[in-house]
Scaffold this motif. Structure first.
Motif, PDB file in Angstrom:
ATOM      1  N   VAL A 349      22.566  43.656  51.109  1.00 15.65           N
ATOM      2  CA  VAL A 349      23.888  43.976  50.580  1.00 15.65           C
ATOM      3  C   VAL A 349      24.693  42.710  50.316  1.00 15.65           C
ATOM      4  CG1 VAL A 349      24.851  44.259  52.912  1.00 15.65           C
ATOM      5  CG2 VAL A 349      25.967  45.376  50.975  1.00 15.65           C
ATOM      6  N   ASP A 350      25.407  42.720  49.213  1.00 19.02           N
ATOM      7  CA  ASP A 350      26.338  41.643  48.870  1.00 19.02           C
ATOM      8  C   ASP A 350      27.697  42.012  49.458  1.00 19.02           C
ATOM      9  OD1 ASP A 350      28.212  39.944  47.636  1.00 19.02           O
ATOM     10  OD2 ASP A 350      27.056  39.818  45.784  1.00 19.02           O
ATOM     11  N   LEU A 351      28.178  41.207  50.394  1.00 17.01           N
ATOM     12  CA  LEU A 351      29.431  41.491  51.084  1.00 17.01           C
ATOM     13  C   LEU A 351      30.568  40.586  50.606  1.00 17.01           C
ATOM     14  CD1 LEU A 351      28.047  41.901  54.727  1.00 17.01           C
ATOM     15  CD2 LEU A 351      28.629  43.713  53.096  1.00 17.01           C
ATOM     16  N   GLY A 352      30.406  40.014  49.415  1.00 16.40           N
ATOM     17  CA  GLY A 352      31.396  39.071  48.921  1.00 16.40           C
ATOM     18  C   GLY A 352      32.806  39.616  48.867  1.00 16.40           C
ATOM     19  N   GLU A 353      32.955  40.900  48.556  1.00 15.98           N
ATOM     20  CA  GLU A 353      34.288  41.488  48.474  1.00 15.98           C
ATOM     21  C   GLU A 353      34.795  41.978  49.818  1.00 15.98           C
ATOM     22  OE1 GLU A 353      35.125  44.272  45.428  1.00 15.98           O
ATOM     23  OE2 GLU A 353      34.944  42.741  43.862  1.00 15.98           O
ATOM     24  N   VAL A 354      33.906  42.113  50.785  1.00 16.10           N
ATOM     25  CA  VAL A 354      34.296  42.700  52.076  1.00 16.10           C
ATOM     26  C   VAL A 354      33.760  41.850  53.222  1.00 16.10           C
ATOM     27  CG1 VAL A 354      34.501  45.052  51.178  1.00 16.10           C
ATOM     28  CG2 VAL A 354      32.275  44.243  51.988  1.00 16.10           C
ATOM     29  N   GLY A 355      33.925  40.539  53.108  1.00 15.81           N
ATOM     30  CA  GLY A 355      33.314  39.615  54.049  1.00 15.81           C
ATOM     31  C   GLY A 355      33.707  39.830  55.493  1.00 15.81           C
ATOM     32  N   GLU A 356      34.920  40.331  55.754  1.00 15.23           N
ATOM     33  CA  GLU A 356      35.359  40.522  57.136  1.00 15.23           C
ATOM     34  C   GLU A 356      34.517  41.549  57.883  1.00 15.23           C
ATOM     35  OE1 GLU A 356      39.056  43.609  56.811  1.00 15.23           O
ATOM     36  OE2 GLU A 356      39.303  41.654  55.881  1.00 15.23           O
ATOM     37  N   LEU A 357      33.750  42.356  57.142  1.00 12.72           N
ATOM     38  CA  LEU A 357      32.891  43.357  57.772  1.00 12.72           C
ATOM     39  C   LEU A 357      31.559  42.772  58.240  1.00 12.72           C
ATOM     40  CD1 LEU A 357      33.401  46.321  55.252  1.00 12.72           C
ATOM     41  CD2 LEU A 357      34.718  45.798  57.318  1.00 12.72           C
ATOM     42  N   THR A 358      31.277  41.526  57.880  1.00 15.53           N
ATOM     43  CA  THR A 358      29.966  40.930  58.142  1.00 15.53           C
ATOM     44  C   THR A 358      29.573  40.920  59.616  1.00 15.53           C
ATOM     45  OG1 THR A 358      30.182  39.567  56.157  1.00 15.53           O
ATOM     46  CG2 THR A 358      28.547  38.873  57.789  1.00 15.53           C
ATOM     47  N   PRO A 359      30.446  40.503  60.556  1.00 15.41           N
ATOM     48  CA  PRO A 359      29.991  40.470  61.956  1.00 15.41           C
ATOM     49  C   PRO A 359      29.518  41.826  62.467  1.00 15.41           C
ATOM     50  CG  PRO A 359      31.976  39.149  61.703  1.00 15.41           C
ATOM     51  CD  PRO A 359      31.779  39.886  60.408  1.00 15.41           C
ATOM     52  N   GLY A 360      30.263  42.888  62.170  1.00 19.01           N
ATOM     53  CA  GLY A 360      29.870  44.211  62.633  1.00 19.01           C
ATOM     54  C   GLY A 360      28.582  44.692  61.986  1.00 19.01           C
ATOM     55  N   ILE A 361      28.416  44.401  60.701  1.00 19.17           N
ATOM     56  CA  ILE A 361      27.186  44.803  60.009  1.00 19.17           C
ATOM     57  C   ILE A 361      26.000  44.014  60.544  1.00 19.17           C
ATOM     58  CG2 ILE A 361      26.026  44.809  57.762  1.00 19.17           C
ATOM     59  CD1 ILE A 361      28.823  45.329  56.524  1.00 19.17           C
ATOM     60  N   ALA A 362      26.216  42.733  60.836  1.00 18.82           N
ATOM     61  CA  ALA A 362      25.138  41.922  61.408  1.00 18.82           C
ATOM     62  C   ALA A 362      24.711  42.458  62.774  1.00 18.82           C
ATOM     63  CB  ALA A 362      25.595  40.470  61.533  1.00 18.82           C
TER      64      ALA A 362
END
Length: 468
Positions: A349-362
């Motif tokens: 997934v490209d999270l460029g627009e929603v980068g703040e969600l990255t830690p939880g998704i990781a």
């Protein structure tokens, strides 16, 4: 037998004994609250902010506005729900904008928690503590340029490392005088002259969309308005710019922008008076992430009341992302109910627009049944901490297999073990560690109190969700 002492800075992350089944009321959005505070303080008439977030970042914003002459009165409700979630249903902040004099009119709503904001004309000298809040360090220098007198900005040590040059350079082009000793970062002093000419400015906002939002929020008060032209690489976190534009329009500003047929990467805001509004703050959908992740990881069900049907918040993307990772969701008048299937899938997934969600998704991806690639988030290296390096280090030290890429992470699931999960004073690192702890016994979160930045009472909400 002598028990092993527990380090006071370590929080044993609760391990889920079964599927979660809970309703979790999430406090108001930090992003909306801090934008609303700025707009209300620059408006030409009184307004209300209802159900705002009270957290470290929003309290820093309020204190900063106070320092520049804005009066803020708050009443605080001490009630909470059975799960430990603060009851903010009656919360409201009364806002009487800058430049209005004399006693306030109307009857204050004191039925619950309230902040009553009474701007008295922006002025210095003042000192602003930004903490490590990007919205405070970036949104308020343009406001300070409108104040009459010097305003000094300082903050946590990490704030010195976060980029601010986009705002500093732009304000100088627009007529502001700023003393930063050539660093392009904090600490600095904005020498407000009571007004700002405004006009056209080119900036590179590829490291933070907040550079654009910062200029747009105060632009109606600039003598010529502002035209902001982004000249750099891909602009991250576009939903936050859309949020800024929508909120400006809601208080009467005229905004031309790419989303409505305007020139690509160009935003124009005209000089105008801003209206006072009665605004109800949406729940913070990004802060709902760990609770939705709990349903996904445990194969359970979590309902978030008052989830908006239409929103500019990046957290709304969780409906699609977490569904692709193995869950399902239903949006009703009650809110959003997310249900895990009992399996967690990897995702590309490209999270460029929603980068703040990255830690939880990781964190969820580290528990999946297949590999994941998270891309488009190179800018996270400049957030509260270098989130890409921090996630790689902490998940790998629990036995994971994460590698950094040029613009993200590649995560190959491995059996994880307990251990200390360091947070680097980053609230989203703390909640990511808590998600892993649901499935991995023995995870201890270092400095879980850092979650107070945007999510007060997180430990109580988390244990309440688990029925503890």
């Amino acid at each position: 037998m002598t028990e092993t002492p527990v380090h006071p800075a370590l929080w044993p992350a609760p391990h889920a004994s079964g599927a979660v089944d809970a309703t979790v009321t999430v406090p108001g959005s930090k992003s909306v609250t801090n934008r609303a505070l700025v707009l209300a303080s620059l408006a030409a008439e009184p307004g209300w902010l209802r159900r705002p977030l009270r957290s470290r970042d929003t309290l820093l914003m309020a204190e900063a506005l106070r320092a520049m002459g804005v009066g803020i009165e708050e009443t605080v409700s001490s009630s909470s729900s059975a799960t430990g979630t603060p009851d903010t249903s009656g919360e409201a902040w009364r806002v009487i904008p800058a430049g209005l004099h004399g006693p306030a009119t109307g009857t204050p709503d004191t039925s619950g928690e309230a902040w009553r904001v009474i701007p008295a004309g922006l002025h210095g000298p003042a000192t602003v503590d930004v903490g490590n809040a990007g919205t405070v360090m970036r949104f308020l220098p343009p406001v300070a340029a409108l104040a009459d007198g010097p305003v000094r900005f300082d903050g946590d040590p990490r704030s010195y490392e976060r980029p601010l040059n986009g705002v500093i350079d732009a304000l100088r082009v627009l007529g502001a005088r700023i003393d930063d000793d050539g660093r392009g970062s904090l600490p600095m002093t904005v020498h407000g002259g009571g007004a700002l000419d405004g006009g056209t400015v080119e900036i590179d906002a590829s490291s933070s969309s907040q550079f654009v939002s910062a200029l747009l929020l105060s632009a109606p008060r600039f003598n010529q308005g502002v035209e902001v032209r982004h000249t750099g690489a891909r602009l991250p976190s576009m939903p936050h710019i859309r949020m800024t534009v929508d909120m400006l329009r809601a208080v009467g500003a005229q905004v031309d922008e790419p989303e409505t047929g305007g020139e690509p990467n160009v935003w124009r805001v005209s000089h105008s008076a801003l209206l006072g509004r009665d605004l109800t703050i949406e729940p913070d959908l990004s802060n709902a992430q760990p609770f939705l992740a709990a349903a996904l990881v445990t194969g359970g069900r979590v309902t978030i009341p008052d989830w908006p049907e239409h929103t500019t918040q990046p957290g709304d993307a969780l409906r699609e992302i977490f569904t692709a990772m193995g869950g399902s969701c239903e949006l009703t008048e009650r809110g959003l109910t997310f249900t895990g299937s009992g399996r967690v899938h990897g995702i590309d997934v490209d999270l460029g627009e929603v980068g703040e969600l990255t830690p939880g998704i990781a964190a969820v991806a580290a528990l999946a049944d297949g590999p994941s690639t998270l891309s488009g988030v190179a800018h996270l290296r400049l957030h509260e901490t270098d989130r890409l390096a921090a996630l790689t280090k902490e998940i790998n030290e629990l036995g994971g297999d994460v590698t950094e890429t040029a613009d993200g992470l590649h995560i190959r699931p491995r059996p994880l073990r307990g251990g200390v999960f360091h947070t680097y004073d980053d609230h989203r690192m703390a909640t990511a560690g808590a998600v892993i702890g649901l499935a991995v016994p023995g995870v201890e979160i270092e400095n879980v109190a850092t979650t107070a930045k945007t999510l007060p009472d997180f430990p109580q909400m988390w244990t309440g969700m688990l029925g503890a």
